[in-house]
Design an enzyme around this catalytic site. Structure first.
Site, PDB file in Angstrom:
ATOM      1  CB  CYS A  69       3.834   4.535   2.431  1.00 61.24           C
ATOM      2  SG  CYS A  69       2.317   4.032   3.268  1.00 61.24           S
ATOM      3  CB  CYS A  73       0.825  -2.575   0.451  1.00 54.12           C
ATOM      4  SG  CYS A  73      -0.122  -1.588   1.635  1.00 54.12           S
ATOM      5  CB  CYS A  76       2.807  -0.472  -2.445  1.00 54.58           C
ATOM      6  SG  CYS A  76       2.728   1.311  -2.744  1.00 54.58           S
ATOM      7  CB  CYS A 113      -7.777  10.298  -8.801  1.00 54.17           C
ATOM      8  SG  CYS A 113      -7.625   9.238  -7.362  1.00 54.17           S
ATOM      9  CB  CYS A 144     -11.152  10.976  -6.933  1.00 55.61           C
ATOM     10  SG  CYS A 144     -10.868   9.366  -6.169  1.00 55.61           S
ATOM     11  CB  CYS A 204     -13.390   5.260  -5.887  1.00 52.10           C
ATOM     12  SG  CYS A 204     -12.255   4.518  -7.077  1.00 52.10           S
ATOM     13  NE  ARG A 277     -11.288   4.896 -12.912  1.00 49.93           N
ATOM     14  CZ  ARG A 277     -11.657   5.226 -11.689  1.00 49.93           C
ATOM     15  NH1 ARG A 277     -10.982   4.807 -10.656  1.00 49.93           N
ATOM     16  NH2 ARG A 277     -12.705   5.999 -11.495  1.00 49.93           N
TER      17      ARG A 277
HETATM   18  N1  SAM Z   1      -1.851   4.904   0.657  1.00 54.46           N
HETATM   19  C1  SAM Z   1      -3.194   4.899   0.246  1.00 54.46           C
HETATM   20  C2  SAM Z   1      -3.825   3.538   0.289  1.00 54.46           C
HETATM   21  O1  SAM Z   1      -3.125   2.552   0.275  1.00 54.46           O
HETATM   22  O2  SAM Z   1      -5.055   3.487   0.323  1.00 54.46           O
HETATM   23  C3  SAM Z   1      -3.430   5.502  -1.125  1.00 54.46           C
HETATM   24  C4  SAM Z   1      -2.427   5.243  -2.233  1.00 54.46           C
HETATM   25  S1  SAM Z   1      -2.248   3.528  -2.715  1.00 54.46           S
HETATM   26  C5  SAM Z   1      -0.842   3.604  -3.756  1.00 54.46           C
HETATM   27  C6  SAM Z   1      -3.660   3.289  -3.787  1.00 54.46           C
HETATM   28  C7  SAM Z   1      -3.843   1.950  -4.428  1.00 54.46           C
HETATM   29  O3  SAM Z   1      -2.916   1.760  -5.460  1.00 54.46           O
HETATM   30  C8  SAM Z   1      -3.665   0.713  -3.578  1.00 54.46           C
HETATM   31  O4  SAM Z   1      -4.764   0.429  -2.773  1.00 54.46           O
HETATM   32  C9  SAM Z   1      -3.488  -0.353  -4.641  1.00 54.46           C
HETATM   33  O5  SAM Z   1      -4.735  -0.908  -4.974  1.00 54.46           O
HETATM   34  C10 SAM Z   1      -2.925   0.414  -5.818  1.00 54.46           C
HETATM   35  N2  SAM Z   1      -1.560  -0.028  -6.142  1.00 54.46           N
HETATM   36  C11 SAM Z   1      -0.425   0.284  -5.490  1.00 54.46           C
HETATM   37  N3  SAM Z   1       0.639  -0.315  -6.044  1.00 54.46           N
HETATM   38  C12 SAM Z   1       0.173  -1.035  -7.083  1.00 54.46           C
HETATM   39  C13 SAM Z   1       0.801  -1.876  -8.045  1.00 54.46           C
HETATM   40  N4  SAM Z   1       2.088  -2.113  -8.041  1.00 54.46           N
HETATM   41  N5  SAM Z   1       0.018  -2.455  -8.989  1.00 54.46           N
HETATM   42  C14 SAM Z   1      -1.318  -2.232  -9.002  1.00 54.46           C
HETATM   43  N6  SAM Z   1      -1.958  -1.440  -8.121  1.00 54.46           N
HETATM   44  C15 SAM Z   1      -1.225  -0.856  -7.168  1.00 54.46           C
HETATM   45  C1  DTB Z   2      -6.337   2.494  -7.974  1.00 57.42           C
HETATM   46  O1  DTB Z   2      -7.149   1.566  -7.769  1.00 57.42           O
HETATM   47  N1  DTB Z   2      -5.266   2.380  -8.756  1.00 57.42           N
HETATM   48  C2  DTB Z   2      -4.526   3.625  -8.772  1.00 57.42           C
HETATM   49  C3  DTB Z   2      -5.416   4.568  -7.918  1.00 57.42           C
HETATM   50  N2  DTB Z   2      -6.451   3.706  -7.462  1.00 57.42           N
HETATM   51  C4  DTB Z   2      -4.827   5.360  -6.857  1.00 57.42           C
HETATM   52  C5  DTB Z   2      -3.107   3.491  -8.348  1.00 57.42           C
HETATM   53  C6  DTB Z   2      -2.304   2.502  -9.160  1.00 57.42           C
HETATM   54  C7  DTB Z   2      -0.897   2.548  -8.710  1.00 57.42           C
HETATM   55  C8  DTB Z   2       0.018   1.697  -9.535  1.00 57.42           C
HETATM   56  C9  DTB Z   2       1.411   1.722  -9.043  1.00 57.42           C
HETATM   57  C10 DTB Z   2       2.069   3.074  -9.064  1.00 57.42           C
HETATM   58  O2  DTB Z   2       1.987   3.783 -10.098  1.00 57.42           O
HETATM   59  O3  DTB Z   2       2.706   3.439  -8.071  1.00 57.42           O
HETATM   60 FE1  SF4 Z   3       1.337   2.905   1.556  1.00 56.22          FE
HETATM   61 FE2  SF4 Z   3       1.474   1.902  -0.885  1.00 56.22          FE
HETATM   62 FE3  SF4 Z   3       0.195   0.557   1.016  1.00 56.22          FE
HETATM   63 FE4  SF4 Z   3      -0.878   2.880   0.072  1.00 56.22          FE
HETATM   64  S1  SF4 Z   3      -0.568   0.973  -1.045  1.00 56.22           S
HETATM   65  S2  SF4 Z   3      -0.713   2.224   2.216  1.00 56.22           S
HETATM   66  S3  SF4 Z   3       1.028   4.011  -0.364  1.00 56.22           S
HETATM   67  S4  SF4 Z   3       2.411   1.035   0.982  1.00 56.22           S
END
Ligand code: SAM
Ligand code: DTB
Ligand code: SF4
Length: 330
Positions: A69, A73, A76, A113, A144, A204, A277
């Site tokens: 990606c 963030c 992430c 989801c 979702c 959501c 959640r």
């Molecule tokens: N790329 C899209 C976005 O950012 O909206 C969808 C996938 S993204 C991985 C979805 C959500 O996962 C993020 O908004 C964040 O809240 C959550 N997330 C990602 N990494 C995480 C982590 N290490 N711990 C907790 N939540 C995480």
């Molecule tokens: C949300 O609020 N938490 C989920 C889902 N929406 C997509 C994602 C959590 C991701 C945690 C880190 C990972 O597994 O990569």
């Molecule tokens: Fe990309 Fe992760 Fe950020 Fe979603 S949360 S926009 S997958 S870097």
């Protein structure tokens, strides 16, 4: 005698729809500061007004397009900016997604989801995801997606394919956003959420705590969610940061467990009818803390041994926890 109607009789306040309650950050911070027992009692009272207190909804996650990606963030593992060992994959094909959705049905999930590591999907991606949504819906699951930013027409296309919910998190308070993400701004998130709402899908939207933010900033995130126009989200994921080696937040100080439970309680009180959640972070959480979260008003979980790239308690462990607590799935 002429009959003159006084304007006050024409516009009676009682005839107007009740305005949704607006929460100030101060008022939310004051909730956070209540004695723990008082806060949980209040949350439980609100919870029982609107929900069966022993029922928990279960959603299963699938990463349909992992890694690579372009966003940065800081939490992430899927960002190209960090070396976390997550490999970039192509979009999964229909048969593999169908098999995963069938397994979710068999395990007892009601919602599926699908997450993609995109900043924003291309129109041709939306066509492919629409096919996946139709497959998921054909199994009787709610669908979702979380695919990043959407245009107005993309939101409509997903709705037309049968998508029930779109997940798009605000993640943190507006004033903390720049510390966590530099490749987009809060306004971008709000715009996508408006497209989702306008297309007629359920929203959501939640965030992550434990990223080194202050209590005031946690209150600021909850205020953004609770005051969302025209109404707060139907589903509010509260994630505890999963610390992933290689990300900038890998070694941030861990949030105290009671502060996490307080965040759930405050979300419950300020968004009484939302499904709150208990999301990422359960793998690292004791059963006792999870039970406190349910007591504080959490009534939904991610269910299945994987989130997107990190672990989650397996189905057997969750079944055992439900059994111990007398919880049922809904
Ligand atoms: N790329 C899209 C976005 O950012 O909206 C969808 C996938 S993204 C991985 C979805 C959500 O996962 C993020 O908004 C964040 O809240 C959550 N997330 C990602 N990494 C995480 C982590 N290490 N711990 C907790 N939540 C995480
Ligand atoms: C949300 O609020 N938490 C989920 C889902 N929406 C997509 C994602 C959590 C991701 C945690 C880190 C990972 O597994 O990569
Ligand atoms: Fe990309 Fe992760 Fe950020 Fe979603 S949360 S926009 S997958 S870097």
């Amino acid at each position: 005698m002429s009959s003159v109607t006084h304007p006050i009789e024409i516009v009676r306040p009682a005839a107007r729809a009740a305005a949704p309650q607006r929460w100030s950050v101060d008022a939310i911070e004051a909730l956070f500061s209540l004695p723990f027992n008082d806060l949980i009692f209040r949350a439980q009272q609100v919870h029982r007004e609107h929900f069966d207190p022993n029922a928990v909804q279960r959603s299963t996650l699938l990463s349909i397009k992992t890694g690579g990606c372009p966003e940065d963030c800081a939490y992430c593992p899927q960002s190209v900016h960090y070396d976390t060992g997550v490999e970039a994959d192509k979009l999964m094909d229909v048969s593999a997604v169908r098999a995963a959705a069938q397994a979710a049905v068999d395990a007892g999930a009601t919602r599926f989801c699908m997450g993609a590591a995109w900043r924003e999907p291309k129109d041709r991606d939306i066509e492919k995801v629409a096919e996946l949504i139709r497959e998921v819906k054909s199994l009787g699951l709610e669908a979702c997606c979380t695919l990043g930013m959407l245009s107005e027409s993309q939101a409509h296309a997903l709705k037309d394919a049968g998508l029930d919910y779109y997940n798009h998190n605000l993640d943190t308070a507006p004033e903390a956003y720049g510390r966590i993400i530099s490749t987009r701004v809060y306004e971008d998130r709000l715009r996508t959420l408006a497209h989702v709402r306008d297309a007629g899908m359920s929203v959501c939207c939640g965030g992550i705590v434990g990223m080194g933010e202050s209590r005031r900033e946690r209150a600021g995130l909850v205020a953004q969610l609770a005051n969302m126009e025209p109404s707060y989200p139907e589903s509010v994921p509260i994630n505890e940061l999963v610390q992933v080696e290689g990300t900038p937040l890998a070694h941030v100080d861990k949030l105290d467990a009671f502060e996490f439970v307080r965040t759930i309680a405050v979300a419950r009180i300020t968004m009484p009818k939302a499904y709150v959640r208990l999301s990422a972070g359960r793998q690292q959480m004791s059963e006792a803390v999870q039970a406190l979260c349910f007591l504080a008003g959490a009534n939904s979980i991610f269910y299945g041994d994987k989130l997107l790239t990190t672990g989650n308690p397996d189905v057997e462990r969750d079944e055992a926890l439900f059994e111990k607590l007398g919880l049922s799935a809904c």
